[in-house]
Design an enzyme around this catalytic site. Structure first.
Site, PDB file in Angstrom:
ATOM      1  N   CYS A  23       0.753  -1.242  -0.042  1.00  0.00           N
ATOM      2  CA  CYS A  23      -0.287  -0.002   0.103  1.00  0.00           C
ATOM      3  C   CYS A  23       0.853   1.280  -0.190  1.00  0.00           C
ATOM      4  O   CYS A  23       0.567   2.117  -0.688  1.00  0.00           O
ATOM      5  CB  CYS A  23      -0.933  -0.004   1.249  1.00  0.00           C
ATOM      6  SG  CYS A  23      -2.135  -1.473   1.202  1.00  0.00           S
ATOM      7  N   ASP A 433      14.861  10.688  27.486  1.00  0.00           N
ATOM      8  CA  ASP A 433      14.213  11.891  28.301  1.00  0.00           C
ATOM      9  C   ASP A 433      14.490  11.762  29.596  1.00  0.00           C
ATOM     10  O   ASP A 433      14.324  10.646  30.302  1.00  0.00           O
ATOM     11  CB  ASP A 433      12.790  12.431  27.630  1.00  0.00           C
ATOM     12  CG  ASP A 433      12.483  13.627  28.573  1.00  0.00           C
ATOM     13  OD1 ASP A 433      13.110  14.866  28.487  1.00  0.00           O
ATOM     14  OD2 ASP A 433      11.455  13.645  29.168  1.00  0.00           O
ATOM     15  N   ASP A 632       8.013  11.425  27.223  1.00  0.00           N
ATOM     16  CA  ASP A 632       6.464  11.713  27.532  1.00  0.00           C
ATOM     17  C   ASP A 632       5.976  12.705  27.499  1.00  0.00           C
ATOM     18  O   ASP A 632       4.670  12.778  27.537  1.00  0.00           O
ATOM     19  CB  ASP A 632       6.480  10.998  28.952  1.00  0.00           C
ATOM     20  CG  ASP A 632       7.054  12.032  30.190  1.00  0.00           C
ATOM     21  OD1 ASP A 632       7.926  12.789  29.731  1.00  0.00           O
ATOM     22  OD2 ASP A 632       6.262  12.351  31.064  1.00  0.00           O
TER      23      ASP A 632
END
Length: 759
Positions: A23, A433, A632
């Site tokens: 696709c 992070d 996050d």
């Protein structure tokens, strides 16, 4: 539509209807052939596309129409998620599968009834016509969407699995019609059965792919918490709620405690602690007073603020982050799926083999039998097309994804991307992070230092008694620490707050001051005696709160974002897997180094802005590394998108979650190493599936060319290949052993790599 400085326009779109790597290739090829299109990016993992084009040569409407013409749907990318559309597509695919499965079941029964020993008893002249009706319904009603996609692809000279399916299905249909109208020796019922079966298997593959795509989204939907879209604007002395899009630069906006700040601006009145973790990632709020800048999306914690709007629309912080995400996705290194490597020329090979089989039995018999063998030519051609239909190949990766996804779900991990499975074994660097990933993401008391003859409990108890009347987030941390130590709190009277500086109250007849050391010094209290302790705490990345009683310094409280309990073990586990951990944060260098030292990370990027995080990840990729990013917050979203694999902590923001390939439901950093092991193992399972599937095709096609393979046996071989892939993907005992080990290991936070190898 967004326009770049060089006049190039960009169209970003959510794409519905994608099921496999074919696709992405189909969409990319269709756009690359349009005059005026300069660059095309299609992400199967995120179901998104980015088209850069010359608006003078091609219009946005034409680009959207092209997507519809080749059989896919356009969704508005500005909506956080098209959940309703995804669920509607899944329901539609389920209904198609139920219908096609029913017709296939009936066809199978009728086909068996037409074979010995039933044929002499139950044979009926209408039997082939009934099977023709079933084939026609399956192909032209239930499977009509496949024909639309195949025709659109063929019209653009794109050869994909839809085209190959239709060649096989129409070959079966034509063979059956020849048996009914031309040569009774042709087993018409069997030919019609082939047309029904191959169409149904493609519908099954489409449904399986949609289950993979929507299952994670349905779980993630529960995590999303959209921000309000209105601002409280002061106009003519009155407050009124106005959509953010209608707020103008220079207007005044009031923000009350606990509310999200809706616009970028500067404080004109009031003072408050503002949580700007979406920018810096840091949980400890910043004190804001008149003249200070605030950013839309931040949370006002304590006092009421009046802001003068400075940026709106595309110039706002959140809009700039959105553009950074779009840029990161466009610049993300492409990954050639393993199936793409196999299928790149597979369709052309199958069609060539079918033509060869037909020509061989039309031309060859002229030399040894005096004329073409049309019967054998049609048989051989149909058998090649059926054997060549890549149903098992197309299902190999989705089934391995479902298997790996099930294993990951046992560990609270949502695997959203097929690319993540493939890249995992090639990962070399993990960028982490700091706040909310390595640390807990909320302030907590780490240290209490008493001065003179006072005790730590005295210092913390007095501070908590006074802070109980405060709304400041650090006050909550001090209260929680006192409660955890079961310290008795006194009664605070004559409470007074000094916004941005500290608080004071009378406790048991004594005047207690709690706040910044500078605030206490301004009140005439000698804080120099604790300078050594203060410097030591600050060098360790802690925020220092000073406590005084009746004008005398009694102690210091060190508040910091505490490191997660499993962070050091998780970092050690990454090293054991051959991964290099790197920490990135918007916090200052001193705090970043202190946290990195605690968990064993050597390389640190500090004071990094959101858009710069993506640049840092890109720099690592340009060094030839495959990079994972774990974060996050909104400030992590561009980097999560840019990374080869993005891990979002499930407690994070919706934008971070939508930007990631893998979502960790919870805050265990150790889930990253679990996901790595699962991904490596599942990719190995994908390669096994592809080898099994390709073995059937690779052996079956040459046999079919000989004309010795009956088309219905070719269909049986295709069913066997799918069954082999299914069995390999979901070997019950091995999977139960692995998931059982996962549940057992949850109790002690460990993962036995050996149990994975048994799968």
């Amino acid at each position: 539509m967004a326009t770049d400085g060089d006049g190039t326009a960009s169209l970003r779109m959510k794409i519905g209807g994608m099921s496999c790597s074919f696709c992405t290739s189909t969409i990319r090829t269709a756009y690359e052939r349009i005059d005026g299109v300069r660059e095309v990016g299609v992400s199967l993992a995120h179901e998104e596309g980015l088209v850069k084009y010359d608006p003078a040569k091609v219009s946005e409407d034409h680009l959207k129409r092209t997507l519809h013409d080749i059989g896919y749907t356009y969704r508005d990318p500005d909506k956080v998620a098209g959940f309703e559309e995804e669920e509607a597509e899944l329901a539609q695919a389920r209904n198609r599968l139920i219908a096609a499965g029913t017709f296939t079941g009936i066809t199978l029964v009728l086909m068996l009834l037409g074979m010995e020993p039933f044929a002499t008893v139950l044979a009926h002249p209408m039997l082939p016509w009934v099977m023709l009706a079933l084939a026609a319904e399956t192909m032209f009603v239930t499977g009509w969407f496949i024909k639309k996609m195949a025709f659109a692809s063929l019209r653009r000279r794109i050869f994909n699995q839809h085209v190959l399916l239709e060649f096989a299905a129409f070959a079966g249909l034509v063979g059956g019609l020849l048996g009914v109208f031309v040569n009774p020796e042709f087993p018409a019922g069997h030919f019609f059965a082939v047309a029904t079966f191959v169409t149904t298997y493609h519908i099954l593959s489409d449904y399986v792919s949609k289950v993979v795509r929507t299952r994670s989204s349905q779980a993630i939907r529960k995590l999303l918490d959209l921000q309000p879209n209105d601002a409280r604007v002061i106009r003519d002395g009155f407050e009124q709620d106005v959509p953010v899009d209608e707020v103008a630069i220079g207007e005044l906006v009031r923000v009350r405690p606990g509310e999200s700040i809706p616009v970028d601006g500067a404080v004109t009145e009031g003072a408050s602690a503002v949580d700007q973790s979406l920018v810096t990632g840091e949980p400890i709020p910043e004190e804001k007073v008149a003249g200070d800048e605030v950013i839309g999306g931040s949370v006002n914690r304590t006092g009421t603020l009046v802001l003068r709007v400075s940026r709106v629309g595309q110039e706002s912080f959140l809009a700039r982050v959105a553009r950074s995400i779009e840029e990161a996705r466009a610049l993300r290194p492409g990954v050639l799926q393993l199936m793409d490597v196999i299928l790149k020329h597979f369709v052309r090979v199958v069609l060539t083999a079918a033509a060869l089989a037909f020509g061989l039995w039309v031309v060859g018999p002229i030399f040894w039998a005096g004329g073409p063998d049309w019967f054998r030519a049609v048989f051989a051609t149909l058998a090649v097309l059926v054997m060549g239909y890549p149903c098992a190949l197309g299902m190999a990766t989705p089934l391995a994804m479902i298997r790996g996804g099930g294993m990951a779900a046992e560990r609270g991990i949502l695997m959203r991307s097929g690319e993540a499975f493939q890249i995992m074994s090639r990962l070399r660097t993990v960028v982490l992070d700091k706040t909310g990933t390595i640390t807990r993401g909320e302030p907590g008391v780490e240290t209490v230092v008493a001065v003179g003859d006072y005790r730590d409990a005295d210092v913390l108890g007095w501070a908590a008694t006074v802070e109980a009347a405060s709304e400041h987030p650090l006050a909550r941390a001090i209260e929680d620490a006192a409660e955890a130590r079961e310290l008795p709190l006194g009664d605070a009277g004559e409470f007074g707050a000094h916004p941005g500086r500290g608080v004071e109250a009378t406790v048991d007849g004594a005047r207690i001051l709690v706040g910044k050391p500078a605030f206490l010094a301004e009140q005439g209290i000698d804080v120099a005696a604790a300078d050594e302790y203060r410097e030591r705490l600050e060098s360790g990345g802690r925020t220092v709160v000073a406590v005084a009683r009746d004008g005398v310094l009694v102690g210091l409280v060190g508040v910091a974002d505490t490191v997660k309990a499993d962070a050091a073990e998780a970092v050690s586990g990454m090293r054991e897997l051959g991964l290099t951990p790197v920490m990135i944060t918007g916090d200052n260098e001193r705090t970043a180094r202190a946290v990195a030292e605690q968990v064993g990370i050597e390389r640190v990027f500090a004071q990094v802005l959101p858009e710069e995080k993506a640049n840092r990840v890109r720099e690592l990729q340009q060094q030839g590394r495959r990079v994972a990013m774990v974060g996050d917050g909104i400030n992590d979203a561009p980097a999560l998108t840019q990374a080869d694999i993005g891990f979002a902590i499930g407690a994070g923001t919706d934008i971070a979650i939508e930007s990631a390939d893998i979502v960790v439901m919870g805050d265990r950093l150790g889930s990253v190493t679990d996901a790595h092991r699962i991904g490596v193992n599942s990719y190995a399972k994908t390669k096994q599936n592809l080898a099994l599937a390709f073995a059937f095709n690779g052996i079956g096609i040459p046999v079919a060319i000989t004309g010795l393979l009956h088309p219905i046996w070719a269909m049986v071989a295709m069913v066997a290949s799918v069954t082999a892939v299914l069995t390999n993907s979901f070997a019950g005992s091995a999977l139960r052993r692995v998931t059982g080990a996962a549940r057992d290991s949850e109790r002690d936070g460990r993962w036995d790599a050996g149990t994975l190898e048994t799968a």
